[in-house]
Each structure stands twice: as structure tokens, then as C-alpha cells.
Design an enzyme around this catalytic site. Structure first.
Site, PDB file in Angstrom:
ATOM      1  N   ARG A 182      20.476   4.658 -11.893  1.00 31.33           N
ATOM      2  CA  ARG A 182      19.184   3.822 -11.048  1.00 31.33           C
ATOM      3  C   ARG A 182      19.637   4.009  -9.534  1.00 31.33           C
ATOM      4  O   ARG A 182      19.047   3.272  -8.885  1.00 31.33           O
ATOM      5  CB  ARG A 182      19.059   2.500 -11.714  1.00 31.33           C
ATOM      6  CG  ARG A 182      18.848   2.538 -13.108  1.00 31.33           C
ATOM      7  CD  ARG A 182      18.807   1.109 -13.764  1.00 31.33           C
ATOM      8  NE  ARG A 182      17.477   0.580 -13.189  1.00 31.33           N
ATOM      9  CZ  ARG A 182      16.363   0.468 -13.724  1.00 31.33           C
ATOM     10  NH1 ARG A 182      16.317   0.982 -15.057  1.00 31.33           N
ATOM     11  NH2 ARG A 182      15.153  -0.004 -13.410  1.00 31.33           N
ATOM     12  N   TYR A 185      17.488   4.947  -6.468  1.00 29.30           N
ATOM     13  CA  TYR A 185      16.338   3.799  -6.195  1.00 29.30           C
ATOM     14  C   TYR A 185      17.187   2.235  -5.535  1.00 29.30           C
ATOM     15  O   TYR A 185      16.673   2.174  -4.588  1.00 29.30           O
ATOM     16  CB  TYR A 185      15.551   3.658  -7.326  1.00 29.30           C
ATOM     17  CG  TYR A 185      14.550   2.546  -7.259  1.00 29.30           C
ATOM     18  CD1 TYR A 185      13.338   3.191  -6.361  1.00 29.30           C
ATOM     19  CD2 TYR A 185      14.168   1.347  -7.652  1.00 29.30           C
ATOM     20  CE1 TYR A 185      12.350   2.354  -6.094  1.00 29.30           C
ATOM     21  CE2 TYR A 185      13.106   0.517  -7.619  1.00 29.30           C
ATOM     22  CZ  TYR A 185      12.212   1.121  -6.781  1.00 29.30           C
ATOM     23  OH  TYR A 185      10.989   0.288  -6.580  1.00 29.30           O
ATOM     24  N   THR A 252      14.512  -9.064 -21.297  1.00 27.80           N
ATOM     25  CA  THR A 252      13.261  -9.957 -20.745  1.00 27.80           C
ATOM     26  C   THR A 252      12.931  -9.262 -19.500  1.00 27.80           C
ATOM     27  O   THR A 252      13.619  -8.739 -18.704  1.00 27.80           O
ATOM     28  CB  THR A 252      13.606 -11.519 -20.433  1.00 27.80           C
ATOM     29  OG1 THR A 252      14.597 -11.735 -19.340  1.00 27.80           O
ATOM     30  CG2 THR A 252      13.936 -12.086 -21.807  1.00 27.80           C
TER      31      THR A 252
HETATM   32  N1  LIG Z   1       5.132  -1.958  -8.886  1.00 23.65           N
HETATM   33  C1  LIG Z   1       6.272  -2.221  -9.141  1.00 23.65           C
HETATM   34  O1  LIG Z   1       6.439  -3.356 -10.106  1.00 23.65           O
HETATM   35  C2  LIG Z   1       7.279  -2.394  -7.999  1.00 23.65           C
HETATM   36  C3  LIG Z   1       8.317  -3.066  -8.093  1.00 23.65           C
HETATM   37  C4  LIG Z   1       9.294  -2.899  -7.196  1.00 23.65           C
HETATM   38  C5  LIG Z   1       9.032  -2.459  -6.095  1.00 23.65           C
HETATM   39  N2  LIG Z   1       7.980  -1.715  -5.746  1.00 23.65           N
HETATM   40  C6  LIG Z   1       7.784  -0.756  -4.329  1.00 23.65           C
HETATM   41  O2  LIG Z   1       6.268  -0.943  -4.150  1.00 23.65           O
HETATM   42  C7  LIG Z   1       6.081   0.099  -3.222  1.00 23.65           C
HETATM   43  C8  LIG Z   1       4.651   0.654  -3.982  1.00 23.65           C
HETATM   44  O3  LIG Z   1       5.131   1.094  -5.585  1.00 23.65           O
HETATM   45  P1  LIG Z   1       4.003   1.258  -6.501  1.00 23.65           P
HETATM   46  O4  LIG Z   1       3.969   0.533  -7.537  1.00 23.65           O
HETATM   47  O5  LIG Z   1       2.524   1.380  -5.883  1.00 23.65           O
HETATM   48  O6  LIG Z   1       4.301   2.710  -6.711  1.00 23.65           O
HETATM   49  P2  LIG Z   1       3.327   4.111  -6.609  1.00 23.65           P
HETATM   50  O7  LIG Z   1       4.312   5.272  -6.949  1.00 23.65           O
HETATM   51  O8  LIG Z   1       2.065   3.915  -7.294  1.00 23.65           O
HETATM   52  O9  LIG Z   1       3.118   4.304  -5.096  1.00 23.65           O
HETATM   53  C9  LIG Z   1       3.857   4.838  -4.206  1.00 23.65           C
HETATM   54  C10 LIG Z   1       3.247   5.765  -3.215  1.00 23.65           C
HETATM   55  O10 LIG Z   1       3.907   6.307  -2.222  1.00 23.65           O
HETATM   56  C11 LIG Z   1       3.548   7.640  -2.040  1.00 23.65           C
HETATM   57  N3  LIG Z   1       4.949   8.137  -1.633  1.00 23.65           N
HETATM   58  C12 LIG Z   1       6.311   8.789  -2.128  1.00 23.65           C
HETATM   59  N4  LIG Z   1       6.982   9.219  -1.380  1.00 23.65           N
HETATM   60  C13 LIG Z   1       6.476   9.195  -0.357  1.00 23.65           C
HETATM   61  C14 LIG Z   1       6.846   9.822   1.089  1.00 23.65           C
HETATM   62  N5  LIG Z   1       7.935  10.397   1.125  1.00 23.65           N
HETATM   63  N6  LIG Z   1       5.875  10.051   1.915  1.00 23.65           N
HETATM   64  C15 LIG Z   1       4.605   9.551   1.782  1.00 23.65           C
HETATM   65  N7  LIG Z   1       4.379   9.050   0.532  1.00 23.65           N
HETATM   66  C16 LIG Z   1       4.861   8.909  -0.320  1.00 23.65           C
HETATM   67  C17 LIG Z   1       3.316   8.340  -3.361  1.00 23.65           C
HETATM   68  O11 LIG Z   1       2.546   9.301  -3.311  1.00 23.65           O
HETATM   69  C18 LIG Z   1       2.770   6.874  -3.876  1.00 23.65           C
HETATM   70  O12 LIG Z   1       1.122   7.027  -3.302  1.00 23.65           O
HETATM   71  C19 LIG Z   1       7.289   1.283  -3.597  1.00 23.65           C
HETATM   72  O13 LIG Z   1       8.146   1.037  -2.510  1.00 23.65           O
HETATM   73  C20 LIG Z   1       8.146   0.486  -4.653  1.00 23.65           C
HETATM   74  O14 LIG Z   1       9.521   1.044  -4.618  1.00 23.65           O
HETATM   75  C21 LIG Z   1       7.043  -1.568  -6.830  1.00 23.65           C
END
Ligand SMILES: NC(=O)c1ccc[n+]([C@@H]2O[C@H](COP(=O)([O-])OP(=O)(O)OC[C@H]3O[C@@H](n4cnc5c(N)ncnc54)[C@H](O)[C@@H]3O)[C@@H](O)[C@H]2O)c1
Length: 354
Positions: A182, A185, A252
Site C-alpha cells: 500500500r 498510495y 472494522t
Molecule cells: N472514495 C473514497 O473512499 C476515498 C477515500 C480516501 C481518499 N479518496 C481520494 O479521493 C479522490 C477521489 O477518489 P474517488 O473515490 O472518486 O476515486 P476515482 O478513481 O473514482 O476518481 C479518481 C479520478 O481521478 C482520475 N485520475 C487519476 N489519475 C489521474 C491523473 N494523473 N490525471 C488526471 N486524472 C486522474 C481518474 O480518472 C478518476 O476520474 C482520490 O484522490 C482518492 O485518493 C477517496
């Protein structure tokens, strides 16, 4: 039940409206705007009358998430990798994508990053680049435009906290393995946060960081290969396949519904008292993975059985946010129960392909 996303978008607008948060006429760059959370953000902003620019390379996002916004005068989609240079306004850099017609950006929201554990194995370099180089490029845009910068970090910056750090406050520094599966990330997000703080210190950029805890809802990417627990279980349940629980299922997680999370994001961005802050947003009610599987089987009326597989390396055993700061600064807490959120998500899955 049929699911109407517009009702949820209106609900978010109602909730932030109570704090007079409105982005009308602001020009806002949303990186990762075609993804799950990003597309919800774009929907709210466009509905409120902001000029929303979505930059996304469609790596883990889907054009279908934003295709309904195409043709609106206050929405622009740019297919671009944010880890490579892009300029808004005139650029003298021949290697950069130039968007000369957009001369002023007020807010940069950096969400672009693949985020599912499955992708950590296949795209670790892209994940590192999106959160390090991509954050650097997005911060550069904020610097040039004197824009507010909002970074979506993650609960994963805490790694595997000891029991006394559950629920986890923002002050906990983390217990992270940089060379584990991991690491790409967790460490990329930690470096992203460090970039944000460096720009704040050295260039006096106005910044805000959210640490997101497990969030799901309509538009979350689905398909077993995607590797997130809620969409995986729903998919398996709707297809009457075995539901695969890793470990004994006693680990959890806390699950947040997308409406609560986006409301929180927009309160962080819109409120004055959050400047320079890092804030946990999630749900502090914990469920075991086994409980989650059982609730999904019940809500889908599925015939699926639960099967068990070995726990992946470095998978955190407990995850729960300390929400004291979010409650104090934002007057925010999640109000959607796990069952309510899952019911809507399942309805969306049924009408948008399992
Ligand atoms: N959903 C969750 O539970 C969660 C939890 C913690 C953090 N996050 C963070 O929230 C953000 C959005 O997550 P999400 O759940 O919507 O994921 P997602 O994968 O649905 O969305 C990420 C988006 O970023 C785009 N992307 C990735 N790399 C890119 C790049 N280099 N240039 C341009 N676009 C790029 C992808 O095409 C996608 O549309 C992320 O940064 C993620 O790390 C989400």
C-alpha cells in the site's frame, strides 16, 4: 426503489446553503472530476452556477459520470494527465498543455488519483505521480492564479494505528510501511500533504486538506477487479455469487455516504475558519466487514453465501475517524445511516449495470 441522483445533489446544496456556501460565478478546477467523488463535486458546482473545469485522464474515472454536463456553458472537460504540465492562460512552456481561454482560476480542488487497493498492484507509479507530481502541478496552478487549494488526502496516511489511536485524530502521525503493497498510495498522499504545506509556507498559498475515510455511493466504480469492499459486495450479492470476505471478517471499517462526504468537502472549501487545516471526514460508527456483508445480502435479497480468503498484507484492522475537529469547525457530522446509503447505492447499481 429507483434512484435519482439530482435529489441528492439538491440535498447537498440545501445543506451547504444553511451556511451560505455558494460557489456561483467562481471558476473552479476539479482534477479527477470524472471519477466517483469528483463527478459529484462537478454536479454541485455546475448546479450552483460556478464555472467548473474538470481535468481527468479517465484512468479510473468514467466519461459517463460527467457526460450529462457536456454542452453546459459553465462546464468544461479536459482530458489530461495532471502529472504532466498544464497552464490556464498564456504559457511559454512548449511542453505544457495550454488553455489560454481560462485566464483566472479561483479554487483548485485536487482529487485526481486512482484509489482502489486493486490498482496499487498494477499502477503504483501512476498513483505516486498523481499525488506528488500531480499535486505539485496543481499547486503551481493555484500559485499562478492566487487560488485556494483543496487536497483530497486519505485515512490511509494513518496506516495501521494502535488500538489507543482508534478513533484516529488528525494529530496522529501514522504507522505506515513505505515499501509494502500500500506504500505507493499511503506515502504518495503523505508526500502530497507535505507539498501542500510547503507551498503554503514558501508561496503563501491558501490551502485546506481533507482526510477522507471510506466513502461510497452511486457512481463508485464497480466490477470485482476494482477492489473496493462496498461495490464488490453489492456486485457479488446482485449476481448471487459468493461474497468474499478477507480474514475472518472481524476487521472494522466506517462507511460514509457520498452526500455526507461532499457536503463536508464543500464546507471545508467554503468556510473561512478552515484555512490551513487538515480535517478528517468520514463516519465514526464502525461495522465489521462481516456485518457489512450480511446487511448487503439482506438489502439485496440475495442468495449469496459468505466465503473467506486470507487477509491481504498491511490491510488495516480498524479504521475510524475522530470527528471532533470536523464537528467543531464545520458543524458537520454524517447523517446518512449505513442502511440508507447502501439502499440508494444498490438501487443505482441495479439501474446502471451490476
Ligand atoms: N472514495 C473514497 O473512499 C476515498 C477515500 C480516501 C481518499 N479518496 C481520494 O479521493 C479522490 C477521489 O477518489 P474517488 O473515490 O472518486 O476515486 P476515482 O478513481 O473514482 O476518481 C479518481 C479520478 O481521478 C482520475 N485520475 C487519476 N489519475 C489521474 C491523473 N494523473 N490525471 C488526471 N486524472 C486522474 C481518474 O480518472 C478518476 O476520474 C482520490 O484522490 C482518492 O485518493 C477517496
Amino acid at each position: 426503489m429507483t434512484y435519482e441522483i439530482n435529489q441528492d445533489i439538491q440535498e447537498i446544496i440545501r445543506r451547504i446553503g444553511r451556511d451560505n456556501i455558494n460557489f456561483k460565478d467562481k471558476t473552479i478546477l476539479v482534477t479527477g472530476g470524472a471519477g466517483f467523488l469528483g463527478s459529484w463535486m462537478c454536479d454541485v458546482l455546475v448546479t450552483q452556477g460556478a464555472n467548473c473545469i474538470c481535468v481527468d485522464n479517465l484512468s479510473s474515472g468514467r466519461y459517463e459520470n460527467i457526460s450529462h454536463l457536456k454542452g453546459k456553458s459553465n462546464f468544461k472537460f479536459i482530458n489530461h494527465d495532471i502529472a504532466t504540465p498544464i497552464y490556464f492562460g498564456e504559457s511559454s512552456n512548449p511542453n505544457a498543455l495550454s488553455v489560454p481561454e481560462i485566464e483566472k482560476i479561483d479554487i483548485v480542488m485536487h482529487l485526481a488519483s486512482r484509489a482502489s487497493p486493486f490498482e496499487f498492484k498494477i499502477y503504483p507509479i501512476q498513483i505516486l505521480k498523481s499525488n506528488t507530481l500531480g499535486t505539485w502541478i496543481a499547486l503551481g496552478i493555484a500559485k499562478i492564479h492566487n487560488a485556494l487549494f483543496f487536497f483530497t488526502s486519505t485515512s490511509e496516511v494513518y496506516g495501521n494505528p494502535p488500538p489507543e489511536k482508534i478513533p484516529t485524530p488528525e494529530t496522529y502521525y501514522g504507522n505506515v510501511n513505505p515499501i509494502g503493497p500500500r506504500g505507493c498510495y499511503d506515502e504518495a498522499k503523505r508526500a502530497g500533504e507535505a507539498y501542500v504545506k510547503a507551498y503554503e509556507l514558501q508561496h503563501e498559498i491558501k490551502t485546506k486538506i481533507v482526510r477522507i475515510f471510506n466513502t461510497s455511493g452511486p457512481r463508485i466504480r464497480h466490477g470485482f477487479e476494482y477492489g473496493r469492499v462496498v461495490p464488490n459486495f453489492i456486485n457479488q450479492a446482485l449476481n448471487d455469487e459468493d461474497i468474499t470476505v478477507f480474514g475472518d471478517g472481524s476487521q472494522t471499517r466506517s462507511f460514509t455516504y457520498v452526500v455526507d462526504e461532499i457536503e463536508g468537502f464543500l464546507k471545508i472549501v467554503g468556510k473561512e475558519n478552515t484555512l490551513g487545516e487538515v480535517i478528517n471526514l468520514g463516519n465514526d460508527k464502525q461495522f465489521t466487514i462481516l456485518e457489512l456483508a450480511e446487511i448487503i445480502i439482506e438489502l439485496t435479497g440475495s442468495n449469496s453465501k459468505i466465503t473467506f480468503k486470507p487477509l491481504p498484507k498491511d490491510d488495516p484492522l480498524r479504521r475510524s475517524p475522530d470527528l471532533t475537529k470536523a464537528k467543531r469547525l464545520l458543524n458537520w457530522e454524517p447523517t446518512t445511516s449505513l442502511r440508507q446509503g447502501l439502499t440508494k447505492t444498490i438501487a443505482w447499481f441495479k439501474s446502471n449495470g451490476k
